[in-house]
Design a protein around this motif. Structure first.
Motif, PDB file in Angstrom:
ATOM      1  N   GLU A  13       0.828  -1.223   0.000  1.00  0.00           N
ATOM      2  CA  GLU A  13       0.000   0.000   0.000  1.00  0.00           C
ATOM      3  C   GLU A  13       0.860   1.270   0.000  1.00  0.00           C
ATOM      4  O   GLU A  13       0.356   2.363  -0.225  1.00  0.00           O
ATOM      5  CB  GLU A  13      -0.912   0.014   1.238  1.00  0.00           C
ATOM      6  CG  GLU A  13      -1.982  -1.074   1.220  1.00  0.00           C
ATOM      7  CD  GLU A  13      -2.734  -1.149   2.544  1.00  0.00           C
ATOM      8  OE1 GLU A  13      -2.598  -0.203   3.354  1.00  0.00           O
ATOM      9  OE2 GLU A  13      -3.445  -2.146   2.760  1.00  0.00           O
ATOM     10  N   TYR A  14       2.145   1.099   0.287  1.00  0.00           N
ATOM     11  CA  TYR A  14       3.043   2.256   0.361  1.00  0.00           C
ATOM     12  C   TYR A  14       3.862   2.451  -0.923  1.00  0.00           C
ATOM     13  O   TYR A  14       4.938   3.021  -0.908  1.00  0.00           O
ATOM     14  CB  TYR A  14       3.976   2.123   1.578  1.00  0.00           C
ATOM     15  CG  TYR A  14       3.258   2.372   2.884  1.00  0.00           C
ATOM     16  CD1 TYR A  14       3.243   3.643   3.453  1.00  0.00           C
ATOM     17  CD2 TYR A  14       2.560   1.355   3.526  1.00  0.00           C
ATOM     18  CE1 TYR A  14       2.569   3.883   4.644  1.00  0.00           C
ATOM     19  CE2 TYR A  14       1.882   1.577   4.712  1.00  0.00           C
ATOM     20  CZ  TYR A  14       1.887   2.854   5.260  1.00  0.00           C
ATOM     21  OH  TYR A  14       1.217   3.102   6.432  1.00  0.00           O
ATOM     22  N   CYS A  16       3.939   4.165  -4.688  1.00  0.00           N
ATOM     23  CA  CYS A  16       3.286   5.224  -5.481  1.00  0.00           C
ATOM     24  C   CYS A  16       3.890   5.265  -6.880  1.00  0.00           C
ATOM     25  O   CYS A  16       5.109   5.191  -7.020  1.00  0.00           O
ATOM     26  CB  CYS A  16       3.491   6.594  -4.842  1.00  0.00           C
ATOM     27  SG  CYS A  16       2.717   6.754  -3.243  1.00  0.00           S
ATOM     28  N   LYS A  59       2.129   7.021   1.439  1.00  0.00           N
ATOM     29  CA  LYS A  59       0.734   7.020   0.983  1.00  0.00           C
ATOM     30  C   LYS A  59       0.391   8.460   0.623  1.00  0.00           C
ATOM     31  O   LYS A  59       0.765   9.383   1.352  1.00  0.00           O
ATOM     32  CB  LYS A  59      -0.197   6.547   2.101  1.00  0.00           C
ATOM     33  CG  LYS A  59      -0.356   5.045   2.188  1.00  0.00           C
ATOM     34  CD  LYS A  59      -1.430   4.699   3.228  1.00  0.00           C
ATOM     35  CE  LYS A  59      -1.482   3.197   3.444  1.00  0.00           C
ATOM     36  NZ  LYS A  59      -2.450   2.839   4.495  1.00  0.00           N
ATOM     37  N   TYR A  80       2.894  14.137   1.801  1.00  0.00           N
ATOM     38  CA  TYR A  80       2.331  12.780   1.833  1.00  0.00           C
ATOM     39  C   TYR A  80       1.403  12.664   3.033  1.00  0.00           C
ATOM     40  O   TYR A  80       1.484  13.443   3.987  1.00  0.00           O
ATOM     41  CB  TYR A  80       3.443  11.715   1.911  1.00  0.00           C
ATOM     42  CG  TYR A  80       4.458  11.958   2.993  1.00  0.00           C
ATOM     43  CD1 TYR A  80       4.238  11.520   4.308  1.00  0.00           C
ATOM     44  CD2 TYR A  80       5.645  12.644   2.709  1.00  0.00           C
ATOM     45  CE1 TYR A  80       5.157  11.758   5.295  1.00  0.00           C
ATOM     46  CE2 TYR A  80       6.578  12.892   3.702  1.00  0.00           C
ATOM     47  CZ  TYR A  80       6.331  12.443   4.994  1.00  0.00           C
ATOM     48  OH  TYR A  80       7.245  12.694   5.984  1.00  0.00           O
TER      49      TYR A  80
END
Length: 408
Positions: A13-14, A16, A59, A80
Motif C-alpha cells: 500500500e506504500y 506510489c 501514501k 504525503y
C-alpha cells in the motif's frame, strides 16, 4: 496479491507511481498555485525512480515542482499522508527528496511565501538573446490572439546559464533518453520560445519551449548543425509551436554560407513527423519539385537544389520528394498508383538486397544446414509482406503530412 503475507500486503500500500505523484506547474498568478487544473505530470520518471517508476514508503505522495512561468524560479516540496517509517520498524522509505535534488539546481524555495516573492520579480524577466521571429496564434477557446517570440541565445547572455539549468530539468520528465549537456562547449546554440502576456498592465514573458543545436565541424570549411534536444512544454503542445521553432531554426541556418546541411540526433517519431512537415513546407515551391518533374522520379537536381538553397541533405530531400509526389499523384488511377508504389518500394527494398549480398558472401563459409536456416530467415514471402507493411506505414505518415500542409 495471492501468497503475500499480511506484512507484504500492508507494505504494498506504500507504493506510489511517480509519474502520478510528480506534479509540475507553470505559474503566472498567485491564484495559480492552488489551481489543481493547471498541474501536469511527467511522461517518464525512470531515470530517477527506476524502470518501474515507483517510489516506496509513502501514501498519498505528492512531489510538487512549481515554476514561475518566465524565469522558471522553482518551488520544490514533498507532501504525503503517511510514511512507512512511522508505522513499521526496520523498513525505510525511499529518499525521494534527494533524488529530485540531484536534477534541480540550487536556489529553489520550499514554501509558498518565498514562491510568491519569486512571482513578484517576474516583471523583470526578459527573453534572452536576439529575436529571430515573432508570430501570433489565435486561441478559439479564449477568443483572442496570443503573441510569441523565438530568440537565439548563448551562454554569454547574463543569467542564461542559471536559467538553462532550470529549463533542462523538464527533459528528464518528457524525453525518454534525456541527458544534460555541457554548456561550457561554445559549439552549442540555444533557441527559445516565449509567450507575451499581460499582468497588472505590464508585459511579461512565459517560457514555452526550446531547442539545443550542436555545430559539428565538416572538413574543410563547413559546419553541420545537429538538433540535440527539442521540447515544447505540455501546456503549450498541439498549438503549432514546434513547427514554428523548427522552421525558424532552419531558416536561421539557411542564411549562413558555411552551413552544409542540418540534421538531428536520434530523432523520435514525433520529431521526424514535424521535420517532414517543415521541410515539405519549405520545399514545395522549388522548381525541382514541380508536378511534371515529380512524376519523372527522384533526381540529382532535387538533391542539388534542396542542398544549396535550403541546406537539406539527400536523405531528407528524398522524403520530401516522396511526400510531394504522393500529393501530386491521383491514386485512383491504377497506372499512376502502381508507378508511385514501385518507386517507393524500390528504395525500401535496398536494405533487403544488401542482406542478400551479405548472405552470398556467407555461403562460402557456412555449412549446408546453417545456410538453409539463414535462407529461411529471409524467405521471399516474408520479405514481400514486410515490404508491403513498411510501404503502408510510410504512406500513412506521408498522408498525415500532406493533410497538415493542406490545412496550413
Amino acid at each position: 496479491m495471492a501468497g503475500l503475507t499480511a506484512m507484504e500486503k500492508k507494505l504494498a500500500e506504500y507504493k506510489c507511481n511517480t509519474n502520478e505523484a510528480i506534479k509540475l506547474k507553470l505559474v503566472r498568478f498567485q491564484e495559480d498555485i492552488e489551481d489543481e487544473s493547471m498541474t501536469f505530470n511527467p511522461e517518464y520518471s525512470h531515470q530517477l525512480f527506476g524502470d518501474d517508476e515507483v517510489a516506496f514508503g509513502y501514501k498519498g505522495l505528492q512531489i510538487q515542482l512549481y515554476y514561475s512561468a518566465g524565469s522558471l524560479s522553482t518551488m520544490f516540496r514533498v507532501l504525503y499522508k503517511s510514511k512507512v517509517n512511522d508505522k513499521f520498524d526496520s523498513v525505510q522509505a525511499d529518499d525521494v527528496e534527494s533524488k529530485i535534488r540531484e536534477i534541480i539546481p540550487a536556489g529553489f524555495c520550499t514554501g509558498t511565501d518565498d514562491f510568491v516573492s519569486f512571482l513578484e520579480k517576474e516583471v523583470n524577466f526578459k527573453p534572452f538573446g536576439t529575436i529571430l521571429h515573432t508570430y501570433t496564434v489565435h486561441n478559439e477557446e479564449a477568443g483572442e490572439e496570443f503573441t510569441y517570440q523565438i530568440t537565439k541565445a548563448d551562454i554569454t547572455c547574463p543569467g542564461f546559464k542559471e536559467y538553462h539549468e532550470r529549463l533542462q530539468t523538464f527533459l528528464m520528465w518528457f524525453i525518454e533518453t534525456a541527458s544534460y549537456i555541457d554548456v561550457d562547449d561554445d559549439r552549442w546554440d540555444y533557441f527559445l520560445v516565449f509567450e507575451k502576456y499581460n499582468k497588472d498592465g505590464a508585459t511579461l514573458f512565459a517560457t514555452v519551449g526550446y531547442m539545443t543545436v550542436y555545430n559539428y565541424y565538416v572538413y574543410p570549411d563547413k559546419t553541420r548543425p545537429r538538433v540535440s534536444q527539442m521540447l515544447i512544454l505540455p501546456p503549450f503542445q498541439g498549438e503549432g509551436h514546434g513547427a514554428q521553432l523548427l522552421e525558424t531554426v532552419h531558416r536561421y541556418y539557411i542564411s549562413s554560407p558555411n552551413i552544409l546541411d542540418m540534421t538531428a540526433e536520434d530523432p523520435s517519431e514525433n520529431f521526424v513527423r514535424l521535420r517532414d512537415y517543415v521541410l515539405v513546407k519549405l520545399c514545395q515551391d522549388l522548381q525541382c519539385f514541380s508536378a511534371e518533374k515529380l512524376h519523372l522520379g527522384f533526381s540529382k537536381e532535387m538533391v542539388t537544389e534542396t542542398q544549396q538553397k535550403l541546406k537539406i541533405n539527400k536523405q531528407h530531400a528524398r522524403r520530401v520528394y516522396e511526400i510531394l509526389r504522393l500529393r501530386a499523384t491521383d491514386l485512383s488511377d491504377p497506372e499512376k498508383a502502381k508507378a508511385y508504389r514501385l518507386d517507393i518500394k524500390k528504395r525500401l527494398v535496398g536494405p533487403y538486397k544488401k542482406n542478400q549480398r551479405e548472405l552470398a558472401k556467407m555461403r562460402r563459409c557456412l555449412q549446408p544446414e546453417e545456410l538453409t536456416n539463414q535462407m529461411n530467415q529471409i524467405d521471399l514471402n516474408t520479405q514481400h509482406e514486410q515490404l508491403e507493411e513498411s510501404y503502408q506505414q510510410l504512406i500513412a505518415e506521408y498522408r498525415r503530412t500532406v493533410e497538415r500542409i493542406a490545412q496550413a
